[in-house]
Design a protein around this motif. Structure first.
Motif, PDB file in Angstrom:
ATOM      1  N   LYS A 148       0.812  -1.211   0.000  1.00 11.89           N
ATOM      2  CA  LYS A 148       0.000   0.000   0.000  1.00 11.89           C
ATOM      3  C   LYS A 148       0.848   1.264   0.000  1.00 11.89           C
ATOM      4  O   LYS A 148       0.526   2.248  -0.661  1.00 11.89           O
ATOM      5  CB  LYS A 148      -0.924   0.003   1.229  1.00 11.89           C
ATOM      6  N   GLU A 300     -16.807  -0.988   0.586  1.00  8.37           N
ATOM      7  CA  GLU A 300     -16.200  -1.446  -0.668  1.00  8.37           C
ATOM      8  C   GLU A 300     -14.686  -1.239  -0.696  1.00  8.37           C
ATOM      9  O   GLU A 300     -13.982  -1.875  -1.499  1.00  8.37           O
ATOM     10  CB  GLU A 300     -16.834  -0.735  -1.858  1.00  8.37           C
ATOM     11  N   GLN A 301     -14.175  -0.380   0.200  1.00 10.52           N
ATOM     12  CA  GLN A 301     -12.732  -0.174   0.255  1.00 10.52           C
ATOM     13  C   GLN A 301     -11.995  -1.355   0.889  1.00 10.52           C
ATOM     14  O   GLN A 301     -10.769  -1.435   0.804  1.00 10.52           O
ATOM     15  CB  GLN A 301     -12.406   1.097   1.048  1.00 10.52           C
ATOM     16  N   ILE A 303     -12.603  -4.487   0.078  1.00 12.48           N
ATOM     17  CA  ILE A 303     -12.715  -5.622  -0.846  1.00 12.48           C
ATOM     18  C   ILE A 303     -11.401  -5.787  -1.599  1.00 12.48           C
ATOM     19  O   ILE A 303     -10.865  -4.827  -2.155  1.00 12.48           O
ATOM     20  CB  ILE A 303     -13.867  -5.414  -1.848  1.00 12.48           C
ATOM     21  N   ASP A 304     -10.870  -6.987  -1.586  1.00 10.89           N
ATOM     22  CA  ASP A 304      -9.624  -7.276  -2.295  1.00 10.89           C
ATOM     23  C   ASP A 304      -9.875  -7.219  -3.797  1.00 10.89           C
ATOM     24  O   ASP A 304     -10.754  -7.898  -4.325  1.00 10.89           O
ATOM     25  CB  ASP A 304      -9.124  -8.674  -1.899  1.00 10.89           C
ATOM     26  N   ASN A 305      -9.101  -6.391  -4.494  1.00 14.81           N
ATOM     27  CA  ASN A 305      -9.288  -6.227  -5.942  1.00 14.81           C
ATOM     28  C   ASN A 305      -9.021  -7.507  -6.715  1.00 14.81           C
ATOM     29  O   ASN A 305      -9.590  -7.730  -7.782  1.00 14.81           O
ATOM     30  CB  ASN A 305      -8.373  -5.111  -6.459  1.00 14.81           C
ATOM     31  N   ASN A 306      -8.150  -8.334  -6.183  1.00 11.21           N
ATOM     32  CA  ASN A 306      -7.780  -9.558  -6.898  1.00 11.21           C
ATOM     33  C   ASN A 306      -8.791 -10.677  -6.722  1.00 11.21           C
ATOM     34  O   ASN A 306      -9.092 -11.418  -7.659  1.00 11.21           O
ATOM     35  CB  ASN A 306      -6.397 -10.031  -6.436  1.00 11.21           C
ATOM     36  N   THR A 307      -9.301 -10.808  -5.499  1.00 13.51           N
ATOM     37  CA  THR A 307     -10.209 -11.931  -5.201  1.00 13.51           C
ATOM     38  C   THR A 307     -11.670 -11.523  -5.118  1.00 13.51           C
ATOM     39  O   THR A 307     -12.559 -12.375  -5.204  1.00 13.51           O
ATOM     40  CB  THR A 307      -9.809 -12.592  -3.863  1.00 13.51           C
ATOM     41  N   GLY A 308     -11.929 -10.228  -4.909  1.00 13.53           N
ATOM     42  CA  GLY A 308     -13.301  -9.767  -4.751  1.00 13.53           C
ATOM     43  C   GLY A 308     -13.895 -10.086  -3.396  1.00 13.53           C
ATOM     44  O   GLY A 308     -15.099  -9.937  -3.182  1.00 13.53           O
TER      45      GLY A 308
END
Length: 505
Positions: A148, A300-301, A303-308
């Motif tokens: 990050k 929604e922040q 939530i993992d972008n890769n796994t959803g």
């Protein structure tokens, strides 16, 4: 990203210098393992607080509070803190005296010499390998923050962390661990105050409805003394009982209790416990960020972008990014990395020294045809401890390439198994002079078996129970109640009989 790299580089250089100072003071395996007993109580207190408050305290725990609310905050904050302080006061003074008398270098070494049993020492050296799970947790937590703040990949973050921390521990051992932890601990105190103050400001600025009411409107269970819908903390036992018991048990971790061997007098022990207690309490309050995040972090922040999938271990990082300007967030992120590294280096010292001194040397003693001198053994242990550091780094990298789900739970399962094994031998060894070793052996083994059996198979074995076996704190506490407490009572009775017999002779 440029500022982050500048600050991180400064941190790396400063820590490297302190590691070099530690290297200059390390003269052999003994000083590598516990130093020379010449450390200031103030320095030891800061080091102990920094070692105890790891990535879990700074990065992971706020996520549990975000999910389970007040019940998790009570358990992981006040409950754990009170248990840690209670057990440190009970054990530290006599642990230091007995350790100094027997020239103990590690917790398994202390236990083996206290009970005059190399087999017991070997057993705990094997059990200590469970600390590997905690190392995985710490390195995984560091990677989350690095990704990050520094904009690097998971692989790059893992390589930087493992090469750097393993490197300065490799050369400086305990002195590198203490000096770098003092530096890291001071940074952690400053940042903790800044983070908590941001939360106070958030509470004061919140309009109508106020801060408490907003959280209540989102979910009343978050403010309930018992969150019956909580994922892991949902009844009186899992909230109020396990926190204290687990806090007390965690003291038996090698990198915590061995701090008593860093100083020479009981007066020094008392001083560093005062310093430790004040600083640790400040660190424990960081779990409150889990509440703050409900105000300024959108779901929604997380939530993992890769796994959803939802990632509760992102709560602290996202809160900081939303709360502070980029330059402040960057500074704090570097300190969070330091917080995790402060525990990681202590664990690496303890695992490497224990494996070398109590596992490898015990194997050599058992199978070697020639009896080695003590000097020769120390040289072998010194070399072995360095090789072990490299092996651990490689294995941790391999596991964290695809990190386990819920790093906090993964780390706890392994760590709790280790502390349960050592709990009875340490308490009995400190409090009672005469205890049957079979009792201590039995209690230790049963406690470990209960913990792992209930965690992995508890729901199948007891499908109608109210216990939350998914929470390793619950399975560990049950193990303490069933295996450790009865052993302590039996040991107390046996010790009293022994004393009366001696008086009558």
């Amino acid at each position: 990203m440029g500022l982050a790299w500048i600050l991180f580089t400064i941190y790396l250089l400063g820590t490297s210098y302190l590691g070099y100072v530690g290297y200059k003071k390390t003269e052999g395996f003994s000083s590598f393992a516990i130093g020379k007993g010449d450390l200031s109580p103030f320095v030891v207190g800061i080091t102990l607080a920094a070692s105890t408050a790891s990535a879990s305290t700074f990065i992971i725990n706020p996520g549990f509070v975000y999910v389970d609310g007040l019940s998790a905050w009570i358990n992981m904050g006040l409950g754990t803190f009170s248990g840690i302080m209670f057990m440190l006061i009970v054990l530290s003074f006599k642990f230091r005296k007995i350790g100094a008398t027997n020239n103990a270098l590690t917790v398994p070494d202390w236990i083996g010499k206290r009970y005059n049993s190399k087999g017991f020492s070997f057993y705990f050296a094997v059990i200590n390998l469970l600390s590997f799970a905690f190392v995985v947790l710490l390195v995984g937590g560091i990677s989350i923050v690095m990704q990050k703040s520094l904009g690097v990949t998971n692989t790059t973050a893992l390589l930087i962390t493992l090469v750097f921390v393993t490197g300065y521990v490799f050369f400086g051992g305990t002195y590198a661990h203490v000096y770098t932890n003092m530096f890291q601990g001071i940074l952690m105190v400053i940042v903790s105050i800044i983070i908590l103050w941001s939360g106070i400001e958030l509470m004061l600025k919140t309009g109508d409805p106020d801060f408490i009411q907003q959280i209540y409107n989102e979910d009343p269970n978050l403010l309930a003394w018992i969150n019956k819908k909580g994922a892991l903390f949902n009844d009186f036992f899992s909230i109020y009982i396990t926190g204290f018991f687990i806090g007390a048990a965690l003291v038996s971790q090698p990198h915590i209790l061995t701090k008593a061997l860093y100083v020479k007098t009981d007066k020094d022990v008392k001083k560093y416990l005062w310093v430790f207690g004040v600083i640790l309490l400040l660190f424990m309050f960081l779990a409150t960020v889990g509440f703050f995040a409900h105000i300024n972090v959108a779901p929604e922040q997380l939530i993992d972008n890769n796994t959803g999938k939802f990632r509760q271990d992102l709560v602290m990082i996202v809160y900081l990014a939303n709360t502070f300007p980029d330059w402040v967030f960057t500074i704090i992120s570097v300190v969070l990395i330091a917080a995790a590294m402060s525990t990681l280096d202590g664990l690496l010292v303890s695992i490497s020294t224990i494996t070398a001194n109590d596992l490898i040397l015990n194997i050599i003693d058992r199978f070697s045809k020639k009896e080695l001198t003590e000097e020769k053994k120390m040289k072998i242990a010194f070399k072995a401890s360095h090789l072990i550091l490299v092996i651990i780094a490689v294995l941790v990298f391999w596991v964290n390439i695809n990190p386990p789900k819920l790093l906090g739970i993964y780390g706890q399962v392994g760590v709790y198994g280790g502390v349960l094994a050592a709990l009875t031998p340490l308490i009995v060894g400190v409090l009672f002079k005469n205890t049957p070793i079979k009792l201590v052996w039995t209690s230790s083994v049963i406690a470990v078996l209960i913990h792992f059996t209930l965690y992995f198979y508890g729901n199948k074995l007891f499908p109608n129970t109210s216990f939350t076996f998914e929470n390793p704190a619950v399975t560990s506490t049950l193990a303490i109640i069933v295996a450790v407490l009865p052993a302590l009572i039996i040991a107390w009775v046996a010790n009293n009989k022994y004393i009366k017999t001696k008086k009558n002779e």
